[in-house]
Design an enzyme around this catalytic site. Structure first.
Site, PDB file in Angstrom:
ATOM      1  N   ASP A  20       0.885  -1.208  -0.076  1.00 13.80           N
ATOM      2  CA  ASP A  20       0.000  -0.019   0.001  1.00 13.80           C
ATOM      3  C   ASP A  20       0.992   1.161  -0.048  1.00 13.80           C
ATOM      4  O   ASP A  20       2.186   1.056   0.088  1.00 13.80           O
ATOM      5  CB  ASP A  20      -0.785   0.003   1.282  1.00 13.80           C
ATOM      6  CG  ASP A  20      -0.105  -0.142   2.527  1.00 13.80           C
ATOM      7  OD1 ASP A  20       0.248  -1.275   3.028  1.00 13.80           O
ATOM      8  OD2 ASP A  20       0.485   0.893   3.144  1.00 13.80           O
ATOM      9  N   ASP A  79       0.720   3.523   2.306  1.00 14.98           N
ATOM     10  CA  ASP A  79       0.692   4.357   3.602  1.00 14.98           C
ATOM     11  C   ASP A  79      -0.567   5.349   3.412  1.00 14.98           C
ATOM     12  O   ASP A  79      -1.382   5.188   2.532  1.00 14.98           O
ATOM     13  CB  ASP A  79       1.945   4.775   3.996  1.00 14.98           C
ATOM     14  CG  ASP A  79       2.018   5.007   5.569  1.00 14.98           C
ATOM     15  OD1 ASP A  79       1.417   3.966   6.449  1.00 14.98           O
ATOM     16  OD2 ASP A  79       2.437   5.806   6.134  1.00 14.98           O
TER      17      ASP A  79
HETATM   18  N1  ADE Z   1       2.334  -3.142   6.751  1.00 17.96           N
HETATM   19  C1  ADE Z   1       1.969  -2.966   5.433  1.00 17.96           C
HETATM   20  N2  ADE Z   1       1.697  -1.462   5.158  1.00 17.96           N
HETATM   21  C2  ADE Z   1       1.975  -0.912   6.199  1.00 17.96           C
HETATM   22  C3  ADE Z   1       1.884   0.378   6.687  1.00 17.96           C
HETATM   23  N3  ADE Z   1       1.400   1.081   5.571  1.00 17.96           N
HETATM   24  N4  ADE Z   1       2.502   0.804   7.704  1.00 17.96           N
HETATM   25  C4  ADE Z   1       3.066   0.042   8.504  1.00 17.96           C
HETATM   26  N5  ADE Z   1       2.875  -1.468   8.336  1.00 17.96           N
HETATM   27  C5  ADE Z   1       2.686  -1.986   7.217  1.00 17.96           C
END
Ligand code: ADE
Length: 272
Positions: A209, A211
């Site tokens: 993703d 974030d």
């Molecule tokens: N693991 C997968 N995506 C994450 C994110 N955006 N922040 C922290 N850990 C994650």
């Protein structure tokens, strides 16, 4: 020369390692408490491969509840010389789209609720973490990613956050302003403890993703993460299979001294 024993810690979405021959689950006791699970010990092309699901089978442990010391300890007891962490992460860079595997080279540790050292209380040691990953391991991962045509990037800084909640928008922007590339909740203190245990360590950070900073992608959404995790898992399993098949059977000395980290690290006098 020491024989190589390859260890794999599987993060979210990676709870088994197909392709391991003669594999069995083995319970290894640790004085540091309960590891995340039993070890799945098997062989690939005659080399021992040891797998540990970081969150336990069934994903029972949140990042703050994992006993990182016990995990590294049981892997050391199983003889692991070279350890690859395969972990889901968020991207802090436009060009690192979901599905990209980032071969991390640096970490920033922002975790605060975890035991971070095997030392202290009577025996003090300070190991170097200037170069936390072992370049020869990264070479092996990069070669395997190329051979398997997996989208990857060598290099990058991993921000380790405590969680379990994802970052606020302000935090996400802050980490970007620090030049971080990916964010996750589990690689620290794992990398520090591997160094203290003189195990070579490297991370494959699999982007799931953007974030929370990306204006077109909105908030982090666990349903979306799980969808990408499933696609990443298949690639991760192929990648690990290839790494194991081609891995040098004799453990190569680490150019950044991961495997001799304690040589000049102990402060406590031996006769005290
Ligand atoms: N693991 C997968 N995506 C994450 C994110 N955006 N922040 C922290 N850990 C994650």
């Amino acid at each position: 020369m020491t024989k190589s024993v390859l260890g794999i810690i599987g993060g979210s979405g990676i709870y088994e390692l197909p392709g391991l021959e003669k594999a069995e689950w083995v319970k290894v006791e640790s004085p540091w408490g309960e590891p995340s699970d039993e070890l799945r010990i098997g062989e690939v092309g005659g080399m021992t491969v040891v797998f540990l699901p970081r969150h336990g089978r069934g994903h029972r442990l949140s990042p703050s509840d994992i006993n990182y010391r016990a995990n590294i300890d049981v892997l050391k007891r199983a003889g692991v010389t070279d350890l690859i962490s395969v972990s889901a992460c968020g991207s802090l860079k436009e060009e690192l789209a979901p599905g990209t595997f980032v071969l991390v080279e640096q970490f920033i540790d922002r975790t605060f609720a975890r035991e971070k050292s095997f030392f202290g209380a009577g025996c003090v040691a300070h190991v170097s973490m200037a170069y936390p990953v072992s370049p020869k391991l990264v070479d092996a991962i990069e070669a395997a990613a190329r051979a398997e045509s997996i989208r990857h990037r060598r290099g990058g800084t991993y921000l380790a956050m405590e969680g379990p909640q994802f970052s606020s928008l302000a935090e996400s922007h802050l980490y970007r302003s620090w030049g971080c590339d990916v964010i996750g909740m589990t690689n620290m203190p794992e990398a520090k403890l591997a160094r203290e245990a003189e195990i070579c360590y490297a991370t494959v950070a699999m982007v799931t993703d953007y974030d929370s900073w990306h204006p077109e992608h909105g908030e982090v959404d666990i349903t979306m993460i799980i969808r990408v995790l499933k696609d990443n898992a298949e690639n991760a399993q192929r990648l690990v299979g290839r790494i194991a098949k081609d891995f040098p059977r004799e453990h190569p000395a680490c150019p950044v001294g991961s495997d001799t980290a304690l040589e000049y690290a102990l402060m406590t006098a031996p006769d005290m």
